[in-house]
Enzyme design. Structure first.
Site, PDB file in Angstrom:
ATOM      1  N   GLY A   1       0.036 -18.939   8.789  1.00 21.43           N
ATOM      2  CA  GLY A   1      -0.197 -18.215   7.559  1.00 21.43           C
ATOM      3  C   GLY A   1       0.006 -19.026   6.297  1.00 21.43           C
ATOM      4  O   GLY A   1      -0.207 -20.242   6.260  1.00 21.43           O
ATOM      5  N   SER A   2       0.446 -18.333   5.254  1.00 23.63           N
ATOM      6  CA  SER A   2       0.590 -18.954   3.941  1.00 23.63           C
ATOM      7  C   SER A   2       1.867 -18.471   3.273  1.00 23.63           C
ATOM      8  O   SER A   2       2.480 -17.489   3.700  1.00 23.63           O
ATOM      9  CB  SER A   2      -0.618 -18.624   3.064  1.00 23.63           C
ATOM     10  OG  SER A   2      -0.750 -17.220   2.897  1.00 23.63           O
TER      11      SER A   2
ATOM     12  N   ARG B   1      -1.629 -18.524  -2.995  1.00 26.43           N
ATOM     13  CA  ARG B   1      -0.805 -18.850  -1.835  1.00 26.43           C
ATOM     14  C   ARG B   1      -1.216 -20.211  -1.292  1.00 26.43           C
ATOM     15  O   ARG B   1      -2.337 -20.683  -1.513  1.00 26.43           O
ATOM     16  CB  ARG B   1      -0.957 -17.772  -0.742  1.00 26.43           C
ATOM     17  CG  ARG B   1      -0.534 -16.387  -1.223  1.00 26.43           C
ATOM     18  CD  ARG B   1      -0.668 -15.353  -0.134  1.00 26.43           C
ATOM     19  NE  ARG B   1       0.262 -15.569   0.965  1.00 26.43           N
ATOM     20  CZ  ARG B   1       1.519 -15.138   0.974  1.00 26.43           C
ATOM     21  NH1 ARG B   1       2.013 -14.487  -0.062  1.00 26.43           N
ATOM     22  NH2 ARG B   1       2.293 -15.358   2.023  1.00 26.43           N
TER      23      ARG B   1
ATOM     24  N   GLY C   1      -5.043 -11.840 -10.206  1.00 26.50           N
ATOM     25  CA  GLY C   1      -5.765 -11.701  -8.954  1.00 26.50           C
ATOM     26  C   GLY C   1      -5.375 -10.430  -8.231  1.00 26.50           C
ATOM     27  O   GLY C   1      -4.779  -9.513  -8.812  1.00 26.50           O
TER      28      GLY C   1
ATOM     29  N   MET D   1      -8.151 -15.597   2.155  1.00 28.29           N
ATOM     30  CA  MET D   1      -6.813 -15.307   2.671  1.00 28.29           C
ATOM     31  C   MET D   1      -6.655 -13.799   2.809  1.00 28.29           C
ATOM     32  O   MET D   1      -6.004 -13.140   1.999  1.00 28.29           O
ATOM     33  CB  MET D   1      -5.751 -15.924   1.779  1.00 28.29           C
ATOM     34  CG  MET D   1      -5.692 -17.434   1.882  1.00 28.29           C
ATOM     35  SD  MET D   1      -4.248 -18.124   1.057  1.00 28.29           S
ATOM     36  CE  MET D   1      -4.344 -19.842   1.596  1.00 28.29           C
TER      37      MET D   1
ATOM     38  N   HIS E   1     -23.062  15.908   3.273  1.00 30.95           N
ATOM     39  CA  HIS E   1     -22.915  16.395   1.894  1.00 30.95           C
ATOM     40  C   HIS E   1     -21.890  17.529   1.879  1.00 30.95           C
ATOM     41  O   HIS E   1     -21.942  18.424   2.731  1.00 30.95           O
ATOM     42  CB  HIS E   1     -24.247  16.910   1.373  1.00 30.95           C
ATOM     43  CG  HIS E   1     -24.139  17.559   0.021  1.00 30.95           C
ATOM     44  ND1 HIS E   1     -24.010  16.823  -1.136  1.00 30.95           N
ATOM     45  CD2 HIS E   1     -24.111  18.877  -0.342  1.00 30.95           C
ATOM     46  CE1 HIS E   1     -23.926  17.653  -2.172  1.00 30.95           C
ATOM     47  NE2 HIS E   1     -23.986  18.908  -1.701  1.00 30.95           N
TER      48      HIS E   1
ATOM     49  N   LYS F   1       0.826  -1.202   0.000  1.00 34.70           N
ATOM     50  CA  LYS F   1       0.000   0.000   0.000  1.00 34.70           C
ATOM     51  C   LYS F   1       0.862   1.255   0.000  1.00 34.70           C
ATOM     52  O   LYS F   1       0.487   2.279  -0.596  1.00 34.70           O
ATOM     53  CB  LYS F   1      -0.943   0.014   1.206  1.00 34.70           C
ATOM     54  CG  LYS F   1      -1.855  -1.192   1.311  1.00 34.70           C
ATOM     55  CD  LYS F   1      -2.525  -1.551  -0.008  1.00 34.70           C
ATOM     56  CE  LYS F   1      -3.121  -2.940   0.005  1.00 34.70           C
ATOM     57  NZ  LYS F   1      -2.165  -4.025  -0.223  1.00 34.70           N
TER      58      LYS F   1
ATOM     59  N   ILE G   1      -3.066  -9.678  -5.893  1.00 31.98           N
ATOM     60  CA  ILE G   1      -1.647  -9.347  -5.822  1.00 31.98           C
ATOM     61  C   ILE G   1      -1.106  -8.950  -7.189  1.00 31.98           C
ATOM     62  O   ILE G   1      -0.389  -7.949  -7.327  1.00 31.98           O
ATOM     63  CB  ILE G   1      -0.843 -10.528  -5.240  1.00 31.98           C
ATOM     64  CG1 ILE G   1      -1.248 -10.773  -3.786  1.00 31.98           C
ATOM     65  CG2 ILE G   1       0.655 -10.263  -5.326  1.00 31.98           C
ATOM     66  CD1 ILE G   1      -0.635 -12.016  -3.172  1.00 31.98           C
TER      67      ILE G   1
END
EC number: 1.8.1.4
Length: 452
Positions: free
Chosen positions: A133-134, A259, A170, A305, A431, A40, A172
């Site tokens: 995790g993965s 993953r 996808g 995931m 608004h 990010k 990633i």
């Protein structure tokens, strides 16, 4: 999250983690160190660069000679990661969570106590949470290298490649491909599936693909990858498309084909911990494995995931262990793709709802009719609400546009309480804000949107 919440609830907690960055222990795992947070940061930097090049003039801002200092950009990304990782260290100390560096392995059970080894020592615990995790999935016969990289390698490329190949369209693949496209790379995305983002609502995926193609991303769907060769100076990829063999050559190749659960070194087989046919730890609805006192959460148990899904599972499990009613509503877990424009959704797509035999009604509102979006100079995309035709209950909300990663939370809150499109439509929105598009889409479910 599980460790901190368990400590808050009075448990004595030790968190075992083997992740390292720069040869030093780094708390936060994949998400914080080589996933969500650094990607990010790079997305934000690349979007600012593109804004200066192509959008600043529209605001009356004249900029000349803008260029990239990639080393500084990467250093900023690393500083963001270090700050966040330091924050985890602080929270562990604040909540008296012991941090043990190394690979944890289930050794044996002694009565009601589990013995876990880490870095040559043994730790005794009544309850063990597996949250390993993965890991990035590779392709058969393909080794990651300096030029063939997975997501972490794609965040540290030493220069902007002239030609960048991405295998996998996808989350990633599209996010990282977008980063390097904005920084100047020519990006080709190869996807085995016949269409783009097939998990998203069809209206969203169609519009998003059109936007990304406008930006210069070159997509190829329904391809079959053949040989991949790292020559040392380039990467040669052979693939089949529409029955024709194609050869392509790239400066770098990002492999983003999903993953796999990370259970290597856990000791699962030795202690009898059951895994399914894909290698995920098998759990019941309360995260219990087949071994008493051993639980599992996150990527390692499958499902979406997503870091926030794993976080909520950790909190829910800690609360269950303390005798509380922790739970996760998987029907209201938001998905976000941090491209430009962003994509976000929660709940059922219109296609999924129809396939389940549900009668639905939908409402849609474009950002072209939103005052704040017009002021921002970014009117791409729309908000779509899917509701049950009989009860008006919101089944899903789908968004494409600037800032929708933040807007989706409102929809999730309403869905969490079983709210209706009418509930959302009757809620006063400030608004001018982007969030008014959510209200108008809910109003459009009953064909009464005001501004469209």
């Amino acid at each position: 999250m599980a460790a901190i919440r368990a400590a808050q609830l009075g448990f004595k907690v030790a968190c075992i983690d083997s992740f390292e960055r720069g040869g030093k222990p780094a708390l936060g795992g994949t998400c914080l160190n080589v996933g969500c947070i650094p990607s990010k940061a790079m997305l934000d930097s690349s979007e600012k660069y593109e804004m200066i090049l192509h959008e600043a003039a529209d605001h009356g801002i004249q900029v000349q000679g803008a260029s990239i200092d990639l080393n500084k950009m990467l250093a900023r990304k690393d500083s963001v990661v270090e700050k966040m990782s330091g924050g985890v260290t602080f929270l562990f100390k604040k909540n008296k969570v012991a941090s043990l560096h190394g690979l944890g392995k289930l050794e044996r059970q002694e009565g009601d106590t589990w013995i876990v080894s880490v870095a040559g020592t043994e730790v005794a615990a009544k309850n063990v949470i597996v949250a390993t995790g993965s890991s990035p999935r590779s392709l058969p016969g393909v080794q990651f290298s300096e030029r063939i990289v997975e997501n972490s390698g794609a965040l540290t490329l030493p220069e902007v490649p002239q030609k960048l190949g991405v295998i996998g369209a996808g989350v990633i693949g599209v996010e990282l491909g977008s980063v390097w496209r904005r920084l100047g790379a020519s990006v080709t995305v190869l996807e085995a599936l016949p269409g783009f983002l097939m998990a998203a609502d069809a209206a969203i995926s169609k519009a998003a693909l059109r936007e990304f193609q406008k930006q210069g991303l070159d997509f190829h769907f329904g391809v079959q990858i053949g040989a991949i060769q790292d020559t040392g100076s380039s990467v040669k990829v052979t693939y089949t498309e529409n029955g024709q063999d194609v050869q392509a050559e790239f400066d770098r190749l990002i492999v983003a084909v999903g993953r796999v659960p990370h259970t290597a070194g856990l000791g699962a087989e030795a202690v009898g911990l059951q895994l399914d046919e894909r290698g995920f730890v098998k759990v019941d609805g309360h995260f219990r494995t087949n071994l008493k006192g051993v639980y599992a959460i996150g990527d390692v148990i499958g499902g979406a995931m997503l870091a926030h899904k794993a976080e909520d599972e950790g909190v829910a499990l800690a609360e269950q262990l303390a005798g509380k009613a922790g739970h996760v509503n998987y029907d209201a877990v938001p998905w976000v793709i941090y491209t430009s424009p962003e994509i976000a959704w929660a709940g059922l797509t219109e296609q999924e709802a129809t396939k389940r035999g549900l009668k639905v009604k939908t409402g849609q509102f474009p950002f072209t009719a939103n005052g704040r979006a017009t002021g921002h100079g970014d009117t791409r995309g729309f908000v779509k609400v899917v509701a049950d035709a009989d009860t008006d209950r919101i089944l899903g909300v789908h968004m494409l546009g600037g800032g929708v990663s933040e807007l989706i939370a409102e929809a999730v809150s309403v869905m969490e309480f079983g709210g209706s499109a009418e509930d959302l439509a009757r809620t006063v929105h400030a608004h001018p804000t982007l969030s008014e598009a959510v209200k108008e889409a809910a109003m459009a479910v009953d064909k009464r949107a005001i501004h469209a």
